[in-house]
Design an enzyme around this catalytic site. Structure first.
Site, PDB file in Angstrom:
ATOM      1  N   ARG A 164     -73.516 -21.538  79.082  1.00 38.79           N
ATOM      2  CA  ARG A 164     -74.589 -22.531  78.863  1.00 38.79           C
ATOM      3  C   ARG A 164     -75.920 -22.012  79.406  1.00 38.79           C
ATOM      4  NH1 ARG A 164     -70.333 -24.198  77.157  1.00 38.79           N
ATOM      5  NH2 ARG A 164     -70.967 -22.501  75.825  1.00 38.79           N
ATOM      6  N   SER A 238     -72.279 -33.295  77.824  1.00 37.60           N
ATOM      7  CA  SER A 238     -72.023 -32.957  79.240  1.00 37.60           C
ATOM      8  C   SER A 238     -73.334 -32.951  80.009  1.00 37.60           C
ATOM      9  CB  SER A 238     -71.424 -31.557  79.364  1.00 37.60           C
ATOM     10  OG  SER A 238     -70.218 -31.486  78.691  1.00 37.60           O
ATOM     11  N   GLU A 352     -76.536 -29.471  83.185  1.00 33.13           N
ATOM     12  CA  GLU A 352     -76.572 -28.764  81.898  1.00 33.13           C
ATOM     13  C   GLU A 352     -77.761 -29.274  81.074  1.00 33.13           C
ATOM     14  OE1 GLU A 352     -72.859 -28.162  79.732  1.00 33.13           O
ATOM     15  OE2 GLU A 352     -73.910 -28.603  77.872  1.00 33.13           O
TER      16      GLU A 352
HETATM   17  C1  LIG Z   1     -72.409 -36.034  71.972  1.00 33.88           C
HETATM   18  C2  LIG Z   1     -72.871 -34.654  72.339  1.00 33.88           C
HETATM   19  C3  LIG Z   1     -71.985 -33.597  72.316  1.00 33.88           C
HETATM   20  C4  LIG Z   1     -72.392 -32.307  72.662  1.00 33.88           C
HETATM   21  N1  LIG Z   1     -71.477 -31.300  72.608  1.00 33.88           N
HETATM   22  C5  LIG Z   1     -71.861 -30.042  72.936  1.00 33.88           C
HETATM   23  C6  LIG Z   1     -70.927 -28.979  72.868  1.00 33.88           C
HETATM   24  O1  LIG Z   1     -69.776 -29.161  72.496  1.00 33.88           O
HETATM   25  N2  LIG Z   1     -71.345 -27.742  73.226  1.00 33.88           N
HETATM   26  C7  LIG Z   1     -72.629 -27.491  73.616  1.00 33.88           C
HETATM   27  O2  LIG Z   1     -72.943 -26.342  73.922  1.00 33.88           O
HETATM   28  N3  LIG Z   1     -73.552 -28.489  73.662  1.00 33.88           N
HETATM   29  C8  LIG Z   1     -73.196 -29.742  73.337  1.00 33.88           C
HETATM   30  N4  LIG Z   1     -74.113 -30.759  73.397  1.00 33.88           N
HETATM   31  C9  LIG Z   1     -75.493 -30.473  73.833  1.00 33.88           C
HETATM   32  C10 LIG Z   1     -76.485 -30.220  72.659  1.00 33.88           C
HETATM   33  O3  LIG Z   1     -75.985 -30.710  71.452  1.00 33.88           O
HETATM   34  C11 LIG Z   1     -76.797 -28.730  72.484  1.00 33.88           C
HETATM   35  O4  LIG Z   1     -77.323 -28.207  73.680  1.00 33.88           O
HETATM   36  C12 LIG Z   1     -77.804 -28.472  71.359  1.00 33.88           C
HETATM   37  O5  LIG Z   1     -77.933 -27.093  71.135  1.00 33.88           O
HETATM   38  C13 LIG Z   1     -79.182 -29.053  71.645  1.00 33.88           C
HETATM   39  O6  LIG Z   1     -79.939 -28.953  70.444  1.00 33.88           O
HETATM   40  P1  LIG Z   1     -81.229 -29.826  70.228  1.00 33.88           P
HETATM   41  O7  LIG Z   1     -81.888 -29.366  68.981  1.00 33.88           O
HETATM   42  O8  LIG Z   1     -80.889 -31.266  70.282  1.00 33.88           O
HETATM   43  O9  LIG Z   1     -82.096 -29.404  71.499  1.00 33.88           O
HETATM   44  P2  LIG Z   1     -83.140 -30.293  72.301  1.00 33.88           P
HETATM   45  O10 LIG Z   1     -82.403 -31.292  73.111  1.00 33.88           O
HETATM   46  O11 LIG Z   1     -84.208 -30.776  71.400  1.00 33.88           O
HETATM   47  O12 LIG Z   1     -83.736 -29.173  73.274  1.00 33.88           O
HETATM   48  C14 LIG Z   1     -82.945 -28.617  74.292  1.00 33.88           C
HETATM   49  C15 LIG Z   1     -83.788 -27.605  75.067  1.00 33.88           C
HETATM   50  O13 LIG Z   1     -84.124 -26.513  74.220  1.00 33.88           O
HETATM   51  C16 LIG Z   1     -85.528 -26.392  74.061  1.00 33.88           C
HETATM   52  N5  LIG Z   1     -85.753 -26.076  72.651  1.00 33.88           N
HETATM   53  C17 LIG Z   1     -85.286 -26.778  71.588  1.00 33.88           C
HETATM   54  N6  LIG Z   1     -85.626 -26.164  70.452  1.00 33.88           N
HETATM   55  C18 LIG Z   1     -86.333 -25.065  70.799  1.00 33.88           C
HETATM   56  C19 LIG Z   1     -86.965 -24.019  70.069  1.00 33.88           C
HETATM   57  N7  LIG Z   1     -86.931 -23.988  68.742  1.00 33.88           N
HETATM   58  N8  LIG Z   1     -87.600 -23.048  70.754  1.00 33.88           N
HETATM   59  C20 LIG Z   1     -87.631 -23.057  72.108  1.00 33.88           C
HETATM   60  N9  LIG Z   1     -87.060 -24.021  72.846  1.00 33.88           N
HETATM   61  C21 LIG Z   1     -86.415 -25.007  72.206  1.00 33.88           C
HETATM   62  C22 LIG Z   1     -86.089 -27.736  74.468  1.00 33.88           C
HETATM   63  O14 LIG Z   1     -87.429 -27.616  74.942  1.00 33.88           O
HETATM   64  C23 LIG Z   1     -85.116 -28.156  75.552  1.00 33.88           C
HETATM   65  O15 LIG Z   1     -85.436 -27.524  76.774  1.00 33.88           O
HETATM   66  C24 LIG Z   1     -73.728 -32.068  73.043  1.00 33.88           C
HETATM   67  C25 LIG Z   1     -74.653 -33.127  73.048  1.00 33.88           C
HETATM   68  C26 LIG Z   1     -74.222 -34.414  72.696  1.00 33.88           C
HETATM   69  C27 LIG Z   1     -75.217 -35.539  72.679  1.00 33.88           C
END
Ligand SMILES: Cc1cc2nc3c(=O)[nH]c(=O)nc-3n(C[C@H](O)[C@H](O)[C@H](O)COP(=O)(O)OP(=O)(O)OC[C@H]3O[C@@H](n4cnc5c(N)ncnc54)[C@H](O)[C@@H]3O)c2cc1C
Length: 356
Positions: A164, A238, A352
């Site tokens: 992570r 998480s 995380e």
């Molecule tokens: C129900 C649920 C289940 C999940 N299960 C998992 C799992 O199984 N495994 C796992 O690894 N994660 C899991 N996650 C966490 C999450 O889905 C991942 O971390 C996902 O990659 C986040 O994507 P996002 O576009 O929503 O990022 P955001 O929440 O929008 O951003 C996350 C971070 O990345 C940065 N960021 C986003 N996009 C960019 C970009 N293009 N360039 C630079 N920085 C950027 C943001 O500034 C922030 O710091 C889960 C979340 C939920 C709600």
């Protein structure tokens, strides 16, 4: 491209936290991005790049510019007899990308089905689930340096992907915007069904895996049955990472808590959110992993509620917004949990989720 002022972000984070951005913009193309670089709002404000908002907790209003990534497009770059190289723009939804690959019979990301969020955020924390991590299929990452506007292509190695974790969360934090990701997927069957819950599901439902879609469908069903849906109850998956300890600390804990679950390198860890996390590759010195969910549960937090926030009743790793919560309330709960785990086990839980 329009820059908005005082923009409400409550629908743009899966915790459903109400917070405002001083400035907000949606970018749909790299041209938009280049134009944005020249605006005073971009030059003079701190910036936050947002994808699906599924891994962030807003603890206050954001006094800067929020840039929502809507860069779309997926293309097959090249292929040979074994592999296909696919480039996805960062604003594509991760699960749509998984669907694109499994519909073409490709192997590699099927175990990562239904992870919320965008392709562009996936390298940030090297997303992982059910025995697979992004690094297993990542070819490269295209990202813009937000100071110079220059684009750099990061090889898989340069991304420094860990549990992570990545270079973008550490030494290059807040310095790059990830615009596109290229993946190397396999045409040849390469299934990973070692995770126990997945195996049991396949047996119970008499599913013989013939293609990668069979796996992504199975994982989709498992996840739906186990995980709180952010559309129903706000959460960010998480909240904490699992904990790595050395064997000395492990022996100490084991003598006090003989039932403590532990996992060594290459062994399965059953994370309630993402199943087995097999390819963690911990370092030899800190090679024993303790599930954070177990530690939290032992401190009596599972299913507990504090006002508008709580710990999910089935998944102690997941903090939830029961409705109307502020980010501060979630953080207060998280800090109480951290303090209790520290006091009881002498272990430090690490977030995380990204605090904003
Ligand atoms: C129900 C649920 C289940 C999940 N299960 C998992 C799992 O199984 N495994 C796992 O690894 N994660 C899991 N996650 C966490 C999450 O889905 C991942 O971390 C996902 O990659 C986040 O994507 P996002 O576009 O929503 O990022 P955001 O929440 O929008 O951003 C996350 C971070 O990345 C940065 N960021 C986003 N996009 C960019 C970009 N293009 N360039 C630079 N920085 C950027 C943001 O500034 C922030 O710091 C889960 C979340 C939920 C709600």
């Amino acid at each position: 491209m329009q820059i908005h002022k005082d923009y409400n972000l409550s629908k743009l984070n899966t915790f459903g936290i109400s917070a405002k951005a001083k400035f907000f913009v949606e970018i749909k193309s790299e041209t938009d991005l280049k134009e944005l670089f020249d605006t005073p709002e971009f030059k003079n404000s701190k910036k936050l790049f947002l994808g699906g908002g599924s891994n962030v907790l807003f603890t206050k209003d954001f006094d800067g510019l929020v840039v929502l990534n809507k860069l779309k497009g997926v293309e097959i770059l090249k292929e040979d007899s074994q592999n296909v190289f696919i480039r996805s723009m960062g604003g594509e939804m991760w699960h749509d990308f998984v669907t694109f690959t499994v519909e073409r019979g490709l192997w590699g990301v099927e175990n990562l089905a239904l992870i919320p969020g965008t392709v562009g955020a996936a390298p940030m924390q090297n997303i992982g689930a059910y025995g697979v991590e992004l690094r297993d299929v990542l070819e490269n990452v295209e990202a813009f340096n937000i100071k110079t506007g220059e684009k750099k292509i990061f090889s898989q190695k340069e991304c420094k992907l860990g549990y992570r974790d990545s270079v973008f969360k550490n030494e290059l934090k807040d310095q790059y915007f990830i615009s596109a990701v290229t993946f190397k997927l396999s045409k040849i069957e390469n299934k990973n069904i070692t995770y126990k819950v997945l195996q049991e599901y396949l047996v119970k439902n008499k599913i013989e895996v013939k293609n990668s879609k069979d796996i992504s469908d199975a994982i989709g069903s498992i996840r739906k049955s186990k995980l709180p849906d952010p559309k129903i109850i706000g959460n960010a998956g998480s909240f904490f990472k699992n904990v790595f300890i050395d064997s000395k600390k492990f022996e100490e804990l084991k003598s006090k808590y003989p039932e403590i679950p532990s996992f060594r390198e290459d062994e399965e860890i059953v994370n309630p959110v993402r199943g087995r996390e097999g390819s963690q590759r911990p370092s030899a010195s800190n090679g024993i992993k303790i599930p954070a969910g177990w530690l939290i549960e032992q401190c009596g937090w599972k299913g507990k509620r504090l006002g508008n926030v709580g710990v999910h009743e089935k998944q102690a790793l997941v903090l939830v917004n029961h409705g109307g919560a502020t980010g501060e309330e979630v953080l207060t709960l998280a800090n109480k949990i951290i303090a209790d785990v520290k006091e009881k086990f002498g272990l430090e839980l690490v977030l995380e989720v990204n605090l904003i």
